[in-house]
Design an enzyme around this catalytic site. Sequence first.
Site, PDB file in Angstrom:
ATOM      1  CG  ASP A 583      60.231  38.381  55.892  1.00  0.00           C
ATOM      2  OD1 ASP A 583      60.551  37.177  56.020  1.00  0.00           O
ATOM      3  OD2 ASP A 583      59.355  38.772  55.085  1.00  0.00           O
ATOM      4  CD  GLU A 592      65.567  27.065  61.356  1.00  0.00           C
ATOM      5  OE1 GLU A 592      65.808  25.982  60.792  1.00  0.00           O
ATOM      6  OE2 GLU A 592      66.264  27.524  62.271  1.00  0.00           O
TER       7      GLU A 592
END
Length: 612
Positions: A583, A592
């Site tokens: 993350d 993304e």
Amino acid sequence: MPVSLLPRPRGARTATALLTGALLLIAAPSAPAGADSPTTHAAASAAPSAVQVNQLGYLPDGPKRATVVSASATALPWQLRDAAGRTAASGTTTVRGADAASGQSAHLVDFSSYQGRGAGYTLTVDGRTSHPFDIRANLYDGLRTDAMSFFYQQRSGIPIEASLAGTAYARPAGHLGVAPNRGDTAVPCVSGVCDYTRDVRGGWYDAGDQGKYVVNGGLAAWQLVNSFERAKRTGHAAALGDSTLRVPERGNGMPDVLDEGRWELEFLMRMQIPEGKPRAGMAFHKVHDAAWTGLPTRPEQDAEPRELHAPSTAATLNLAAAAAQCARVYAPYDAAFAARCLDSARRAWAAAQANPDVLAPGSDSTGGGAYDDSEVGDEFYWAAAELYATTGEARYRDAVTSSPYHTASDVFTPHGFSWQDTAPLGRLVLATVPNGLPATDLARVRASVVSAADAQLSTMAGQGYGVPLPADGYVWGSNGQVANNGTVMAVAYELTKQRRYRTGALETLDYLLGRNALGQSYVTGYGEHAAQNQHHRFWAHQYDASLPNPPAGSIAGGANAGLQDPVAQEKLPGCAPAACYIDDIGSYSTNEVAINWNAPLAWLVAFAAERG
């Protein structure tokens, strides 16, 4: 017919794009103190024991399963406790053993028989306790709204209003030709493609970048509109009706999800080459910046020139399919718009037939993803199916029945459909929308959907985490593939009313919301350990504290064993396939956001939220 390809990375990033990304990351500031640390994720994946659950929770009448990481060869006792610490249910685990995708040893807990309701439940096994979760019937109502709101907040060419998105997410319209923007109201083509400009305002920004791609936009718009068409067929359309979502068109008599889909459909039709121009009726493949922008870049502050890229057969057929669907679904609400869609679809189909092999090159990846595709027979099949379902005309029926994809046994693959593999969409349309196929043919098409769902259930049953994805399926955007496979199981439930398919679809959400190798909810705002630093040029709080994190309901791309960005390569070497995620805003190959991943999430959550 060639065997279906594994999904390629979103935008099929080439070495050039990877280098560009690396340079951007080098120039980017370090994450501020308090941002998620890579060591947190490494510790989660290496934990000797853990209890992984859907961190949002479970439906009272749905499956309730958890995975326990443990090397024990014997069953372990478990306790389900309510918020007050009282034991609500108990039992023993089922030893699953080695799980190839996660590299872990797993036990399963099944507390589906528990019918209580409440907040703050936890599951304890072998001295370890899960994240808290709820059990309630309205579990997915908030996520249904938030997953759809993602698309409003990704809109180009319109201000994002604080009253709808929240103060932190409000912003001026982007890419309307207002300085410093240099598009999208009069965009020229790249050199040698055309000698005119086009107004291609509107639509959704594709992902963390601010490009707009017809093949991805067509798929995502189709899925949103299909979610409404499915809900209407099954008597649940009111939940997606007018004034149910946070969109500026509330109260106009149009179901809100169709308002959102229309924003993208209008853009897709603007990408169609007008009459009187070479290759009229085809669709330009994409529009984006002439060079990659850095992080962060707010949309209205993007100063890069915008360019239209050469038309492609794949983009043209995406337009044909999405516009044909539009003509059918929007007709009861806006007949004039539906007629426009049908005219666009017919012209796109004719143009694709006249230009059947105009392929987007994989090398076209400066400033935006290539989205290349070397096989477009599947797009022809999908578009023909939509045109036939809408019009009933013999020419489209013949295109359907003469396609090798109509009878192929490998249309549905374990890895799921994608922008590059669209033949399954043709099957789903023909299986669910009334049409004139002979009864035996229709029965075969429907059976293929059910058979695909059975294969997904078999894959799930062989794994420690119940994921409808094989161990070699953790590629760029794996969460989108997982969600797409969940939608196939949901359609099988619609066709058969057999509960095992609903169970499979719901367990797909368990994986996305935390029952996975990392104990990671991939959806921002949902779960105690939820993603919050997805790769995005405006939702970039990790790089600029004045900017927000992604809004609630945004899903990360997910585990990607390819490690196709510098952050993943540095932080995740040696990871098991299902644990190759971090993350971090710099990890664009695992973290993304993208419209084609949020679309199946929104579809699946709308299904899960239905009651009665």
